[in-house]
Design an enzyme around this catalytic site. Structure first.
Site, PDB file in Angstrom:
ATOM      1  N   HIS A  69       0.621  -1.353  -0.162  1.00  0.00           N
ATOM      2  CA  HIS A  69      -0.202  -0.215  -0.181  1.00  0.00           C
ATOM      3  C   HIS A  69       0.718   0.910  -0.084  1.00  0.00           C
ATOM      4  O   HIS A  69       0.690   1.746   1.195  1.00  0.00           O
ATOM      5  CB  HIS A  69      -0.552   0.511   1.380  1.00  0.00           C
ATOM      6  CG  HIS A  69      -2.347   0.894   1.488  1.00  0.00           C
ATOM      7  ND1 HIS A  69      -2.921   0.306   0.362  1.00  0.00           N
ATOM      8  CD2 HIS A  69      -2.579   1.772   1.363  1.00  0.00           C
ATOM      9  CE1 HIS A  69      -4.370   1.257   0.261  1.00  0.00           C
ATOM     10  NE2 HIS A  69      -3.683   2.248   1.211  1.00  0.00           N
ATOM     11  N   GLU A 107      -0.844   3.198  -4.935  1.00  0.00           N
ATOM     12  CA  GLU A 107      -1.559   4.355  -5.044  1.00  0.00           C
ATOM     13  C   GLU A 107       0.313   5.745  -5.963  1.00  0.00           C
ATOM     14  O   GLU A 107       0.128   5.868  -4.585  1.00  0.00           O
ATOM     15  CB  GLU A 107      -2.481   5.616  -4.409  1.00  0.00           C
ATOM     16  CG  GLU A 107      -3.752   4.688  -4.961  1.00  0.00           C
ATOM     17  CD  GLU A 107      -4.844   6.052  -4.290  1.00  0.00           C
ATOM     18  OE1 GLU A 107      -4.728   6.995  -3.380  1.00  0.00           O
ATOM     19  OE2 GLU A 107      -6.361   5.151  -3.861  1.00  0.00           O
ATOM     20  N   GLU A 196      -9.472  -0.848  -5.305  1.00  0.00           N
ATOM     21  CA  GLU A 196      -9.875   0.020  -4.464  1.00  0.00           C
ATOM     22  C   GLU A 196     -11.286   1.656  -5.041  1.00  0.00           C
ATOM     23  O   GLU A 196     -10.485   2.473  -5.425  1.00  0.00           O
ATOM     24  CB  GLU A 196      -8.590   0.825  -3.870  1.00  0.00           C
ATOM     25  CG  GLU A 196      -9.591   1.793  -2.473  1.00  0.00           C
ATOM     26  CD  GLU A 196      -8.165   2.687  -1.678  1.00  0.00           C
ATOM     27  OE1 GLU A 196      -7.388   2.045  -1.190  1.00  0.00           O
ATOM     28  OE2 GLU A 196      -8.452   3.867  -1.426  1.00  0.00           O
ATOM     29  N   LYS A 235     -13.861   2.299  12.550  1.00  0.00           N
ATOM     30  CA  LYS A 235     -13.788   3.491  12.661  1.00  0.00           C
ATOM     31  C   LYS A 235     -14.487   4.669  13.287  1.00  0.00           C
ATOM     32  O   LYS A 235     -14.399   5.674  13.702  1.00  0.00           O
ATOM     33  CB  LYS A 235     -12.581   4.269  11.984  1.00  0.00           C
ATOM     34  CG  LYS A 235     -12.366   5.438  12.065  1.00  0.00           C
ATOM     35  CD  LYS A 235     -10.620   5.372  11.158  1.00  0.00           C
ATOM     36  CE  LYS A 235     -10.163   7.021  11.033  1.00  0.00           C
ATOM     37  NZ  LYS A 235      -8.733   6.774   9.854  1.00  0.00           N
TER      38      LYS A 235
HETATM   39  C1  IDC Z   1      -7.632   6.336   4.327  1.00  0.00           C
HETATM   40  C2  IDC Z   1      -8.570   5.743   5.356  1.00  0.00           C
HETATM   41  C3  IDC Z   1      -8.598   6.689   6.464  1.00  0.00           C
HETATM   42  C4  IDC Z   1      -6.765   7.525   7.245  1.00  0.00           C
HETATM   43  C5  IDC Z   1      -6.218   7.446   5.584  1.00  0.00           C
HETATM   44  C6  IDC Z   1      -4.803   7.914   5.623  1.00  0.00           C
HETATM   45  O1  IDC Z   1      -9.504   5.681   5.280  1.00  0.00           O
HETATM   46  O2  IDC Z   1      -8.596   6.432   7.398  1.00  0.00           O
HETATM   47  O3  IDC Z   1      -6.561   7.810   8.212  1.00  0.00           O
HETATM   48  O4  IDC Z   1      -6.445   6.983   4.112  1.00  0.00           O
HETATM   49  O5  IDC Z   1      -4.062   6.961   6.075  1.00  0.00           O
HETATM   50  C7  IDC Z   1      -7.097   6.271  -0.933  1.00  0.00           C
HETATM   51  C8  IDC Z   1      -5.454   5.126   0.191  1.00  0.00           C
HETATM   52  C9  IDC Z   1      -6.282   4.722   1.207  1.00  0.00           C
HETATM   53  C10 IDC Z   1      -7.256   6.279   1.834  1.00  0.00           C
HETATM   54  C11 IDC Z   1      -8.870   6.249   1.175  1.00  0.00           C
HETATM   55  C12 IDC Z   1      -9.654   6.900   2.031  1.00  0.00           C
HETATM   56  O6  IDC Z   1      -5.519   4.167  -0.793  1.00  0.00           O
HETATM   57  O7  IDC Z   1      -5.636   4.335   2.498  1.00  0.00           O
HETATM   58  O8  IDC Z   1      -7.810   5.820   3.225  1.00  0.00           O
HETATM   59  N1  IDC Z   1      -7.874   7.127   0.112  1.00  0.00           N
HETATM   60  O9  IDC Z   1      -8.836   8.674   1.459  1.00  0.00           O
HETATM   61  N2  IDC Z   1      -6.863   6.464  -1.756  1.00  0.00           N
HETATM   62  C13 IDC Z   1      -7.812   7.776  -1.877  1.00  0.00           C
HETATM   63  C14 IDC Z   1      -8.755   7.491  -1.361  1.00  0.00           C
END
Ligand code: IDC
Length: 276
Positions: A69, A107, A196, A235
């Site tokens: 990730h 990403e 995702e 959460k």
């Molecule tokens: C988000 C989680 C959030 C956390 C944040 C940072 O939902 O709780 O605080 O990451 O770690 C992504 C990412 C994914 C993100 C998600 C939503 O792959 O890790 O999770 N997101 O923001 N890309 C676009 C959106």
């Protein structure tokens, strides 16, 4: 998809994955192993969560995505050596199970992080490592701008079989313009996997966008693009499927009152109970 395994890794277990299979018709689980924010770079012990989920998926007969990730460190090249070591070990162990998919950089992001300069060279190294142990499981490669610019990857694809490219979206933030990039990629013959997406804004919060979600899901279905949704956690974020604080013990067996609005919506989608 799991949420970050360092926070909500307890849900990456056989009870939950089995419940999602039986009650939600889910065919796949994704284990999101963060590198930063207390993830793998902090402690390799988090790998045991990935292993638990892969073992569970094999037993349950569902697909499983092993997700490196990349997020906080937008350039996957920065941790190339750690990634090589991780995927070498995992592909030796699980490369013979056809239900295991390798997602090698969630990403990639950052203005200076390009397909040609960073992501493709990284991917070619990791593909080589995996293919030495595993001739044919699917490898999914992240794309520029948080895995939205599938068009850029499609123009200069990686040589080899069973390689797909990552498409991500959040229904409250991304729409038509992003789907246009997807169409370009498909036209160029790239195979895409939406590893995702969220019903919410890209923050993972900000409400559930049902209408926009349906537009995306119809589009994915028309184009035969498989997906995993963000994310299994309690959460209290709008993109989490459980209501705040529910199923603390990660046992599955959820009733409606355990689920968030996002969770209820997703369950209906997977059970095919929603008007399109
Ligand atoms: C988000 C989680 C959030 C956390 C944040 C940072 O939902 O709780 O605080 O990451 O770690 C992504 C990412 C994914 C993100 C998600 C939503 O792959 O890790 O999770 N997101 O923001 N890309 C676009 C959106």
């Amino acid at each position: 998809s799991s949420h970050g395994l360092q926070w909500y890794g307890k849900y990456a277990n056989e009870n939950v994955i089995g419940w999602l299979r039986d009650d939600w018709n889910s065919q796949i689980w994704r284990s999101a192993m963060y590198l930063t924010e207390g993830g793998y770079l902090n402690s390799k012990a988090i790998k045991t969560k990935v292993i638990d989920s892969v073992e569970a998926a094999i037993k349950l007969g569902v697909y499983v995505i092993v997700d490196w990730h990349v997020l906080g460190n937008g350039d996957p090249m920065v941790h190339l050596e750690q990634s090589k070591e991780f995927f070498d070990e995992m592909s030796k162990k699980y490369g013979s199970y056809p239900n295991v998919l390798w997602e090698i950089c969630n990403e990639p992001n950052g203005d200076k992080v390009t397909w040609e300069g960073n992501i493709k060279p990284y991917a070619e190294e990791i593909v080589k490592v995996i293919r030495a142990n595993d001739p044919d499981n699917i490898i999914i490669v992240g794309t520029p701008r948080w895995s939205q610019r599938v068009d850029l990857a499609s123009k200069n694809q990686i040589k080899g079989d069973n390689i797909m490219y990552t498409l991500h979206f959040y229904a409250g933030s991304h729409g038509k313009a992003n789907r246009k990039l997807v169409k370009t990629a498909l036209k160029n013959g790239a195979a895409l996997f939406c590893t995702e997406w969220g019903t919410t804004k890209e923050s993972g919060d900000g409400g559930v966008f049902e209408k926009e979600t349906k537009e995306w899901l119809n589009f994915l279905e028309r184009n035969n693009i498989s997906w995993t949704n963000w994310a299994v956690n309690n959460k209290g974020e709008d993109s989490g499927i459980l209501a705040f604080g529910k199923d603390k013990d990660a046992k599955g067996g959820w009733t409606d009152k355990d689920l968030s609005p996002d969770g209820k919506f997703l369950r209906k989608i997977l059970r095919n109970e929603l008007d399109k």
